[in-house]
Design an enzyme around this catalytic site. Structure first.
Site, PDB file in Angstrom:
ATOM      1  N   PHE A 178      -9.762   0.034  -7.664  1.00  0.00           N
ATOM      2  CA  PHE A 178     -10.796  -0.321  -6.588  1.00  0.00           C
ATOM      3  C   PHE A 178     -10.587  -1.897  -6.671  1.00  0.00           C
ATOM      4  O   PHE A 178     -10.648  -1.901  -8.359  1.00  0.00           O
ATOM      5  CB  PHE A 178     -12.528  -0.762  -6.028  1.00  0.00           C
ATOM      6  CG  PHE A 178     -12.686   0.635  -5.593  1.00  0.00           C
ATOM      7  CD1 PHE A 178     -12.207   0.884  -4.627  1.00  0.00           C
ATOM      8  CD2 PHE A 178     -12.796   2.046  -5.818  1.00  0.00           C
ATOM      9  CE1 PHE A 178     -12.847   1.981  -3.141  1.00  0.00           C
ATOM     10  CE2 PHE A 178     -13.599   3.482  -5.597  1.00  0.00           C
ATOM     11  CZ  PHE A 178     -13.482   3.067  -4.026  1.00  0.00           C
ATOM     12  N   ASP A 179      -9.668  -2.601  -6.032  1.00  0.00           N
ATOM     13  CA  ASP A 179     -10.272  -3.937  -6.112  1.00  0.00           C
ATOM     14  C   ASP A 179     -11.674  -4.747  -6.953  1.00  0.00           C
ATOM     15  O   ASP A 179     -12.283  -4.044  -5.664  1.00  0.00           O
ATOM     16  CB  ASP A 179      -9.000  -5.306  -5.703  1.00  0.00           C
ATOM     17  CG  ASP A 179      -9.495  -7.142  -6.429  1.00  0.00           C
ATOM     18  OD1 ASP A 179      -9.734  -7.280  -7.203  1.00  0.00           O
ATOM     19  OD2 ASP A 179      -9.491  -7.634  -4.959  1.00  0.00           O
ATOM     20  N   GLY A 180     -11.734  -6.040  -7.074  1.00  0.00           N
ATOM     21  CA  GLY A 180     -13.373  -6.513  -6.647  1.00  0.00           C
ATOM     22  C   GLY A 180     -13.562  -7.314  -6.030  1.00  0.00           C
ATOM     23  O   GLY A 180     -14.373  -6.358  -4.501  1.00  0.00           O
ATOM     24  N   ASP A 293      -7.182  -6.523  -1.921  1.00  0.00           N
ATOM     25  CA  ASP A 293      -6.914  -7.987  -0.495  1.00  0.00           C
ATOM     26  C   ASP A 293      -5.946  -8.646  -0.715  1.00  0.00           C
ATOM     27  O   ASP A 293      -5.855  -9.450   0.659  1.00  0.00           O
ATOM     28  CB  ASP A 293      -8.092  -8.383  -0.701  1.00  0.00           C
ATOM     29  CG  ASP A 293      -8.851  -9.196  -1.862  1.00  0.00           C
ATOM     30  OD1 ASP A 293      -9.237 -11.148  -1.307  1.00  0.00           O
ATOM     31  OD2 ASP A 293      -8.436  -8.843  -3.059  1.00  0.00           O
TER      32      ASP A 293
END
Length: 312
Positions: A178-180, A293
């Site tokens: 996951f990106d933050g 994103d």
């Protein structure tokens, strides 16, 4: 609604309880490579597409970007049931398709050919198929159509856009990255960064250090994954989760770590890249899926053969 959706139950698969399962819906173009067929659909229309699919119904479709992810999820189910045959907290996969039922035989045959544990195939003639996600209890939706993904996110379902790419099938266990900001977390700090630059964002983070970051579009999915992950000790777990964020560890890492702790979300490894490219670290991790994103990060991941999903 019933007329708009026809559901084929895969009787060769044990049906899961949707109230306890982690339900993942994938579209046919996310799980299989249907680029050639999609081109026929766009250029020659639905009838020609249906004819093509019927003529080739016994020819398995090649795997798509989300294929390895679905296989790894199946491996997790196997491991969970080995340790507790009565466990109901399992992954449940359903395929959501805008195909007409008559052109769908090839899709069902392809899933059976690869031994994919897909419990249901939902064929929807409606333009916006995402209206059926909530009724099926879907916790994650993967699609190759941007409008679908945006509609799902607006309905409050974790969703991401899959781009067709050549994928090296990584081995087990299931690895999810996951990106933050704007993925696991809200985009509040991103907004400050856009308005006030890095210095402003760092000051904001320091001032807010004790307050958890707001939740992002994939938090609900990550939390359910974390719940399944907690059934196993760290060494034995068939699930590994990672945070790979552009934040710097020194200035902006503490709040991120405190937030994860506050949520009770177990993350196996966290990488604070301080704006450096994510591709090299992703190549090391070899995840089954990477959520981000930023399109430049997705591009970087694709360049190293990592299956990626964009959260718009």
């Amino acid at each position: 609604l019933a007329e708009m959706e026809s559901t084929v139950v895969n009787t060769s698969v044990k049906q899961k309880d949707p109230s306890t399962a982690l339900v993942i819906a994938v579209t046919t173009r996310a799980i299989f490579n249907l680029e050639k067929e999609h081109k026929i659909y766009l250029e020659k229309g639905k009838e020609e597409y249906t004819r093509h699919q019927q003529a080739n119904q016994d020819k398995p479709l090649p795997p798509g970007t989300a294929f390895a992810f679905i296989q790894a999820v199946q491996y997790v189910n196997k491991k969970i049931l080995e340790s507790n045959p009565a466990e109901r907290d399992l992954f449940d996969i359903l395929v959501l398709s805008n195909n007409s039922p008559e052109s769908s035989v090839r899709i069902i045959n392809s899933a059976k050919h690869y031994g994919l544990e897909i419990s249901k195939f939902c064929f929807v003639s409606d333009e916006d198929s995402t209206q059926y996600l909530k009724s099926h209890g879907v916790k994650l939706f993967l699609s190759a159509d941007r409008t679908d993904v945006c509609n799902a996110l607006q309905r409050g379902v974790s969703a991401a856009l899959i781009f067709q790419q050549e994928v090296q099938a990584p081995s087990t266990p299931l690895r999810v990255v996951f990106d933050g900001d704007a993925v696991l977390f809200s985009d509040e700090t991103d907004q400050i960064f856009r308005e006030q630059g890095l210095e402003g964002a760092v000051q904001y983070e320091r001032a807010m250090e004790a307050i958890p970051i707001g939740e992002g579009p994939l938090k609900a999915f990550a939390m359910h994954l974390g719940k399944m992950r907690k059934k196993f000790g760290q060494e034995k777990s068939p699930i590994r989760t990672y945070l790979v964020t552009a934040r710097s560890g020194r200035d902006m890492g503490i709040r991120a770590i405190k937030t994860l702790r506050e949520w009770g979300l177990p993350i196996d490894e966290a990488f604070f890249m301080d704006g450096a490219p994510k591709g090299p670290i992703l190549a090391q991790i070899q995840p089954h899926i990477f959520f981000d994103d930023g399109l430049h990060n997705i591009q970087g991941a694709q360049n190293v053969g990592v299956p990626s999903a964009w959260v718009p």
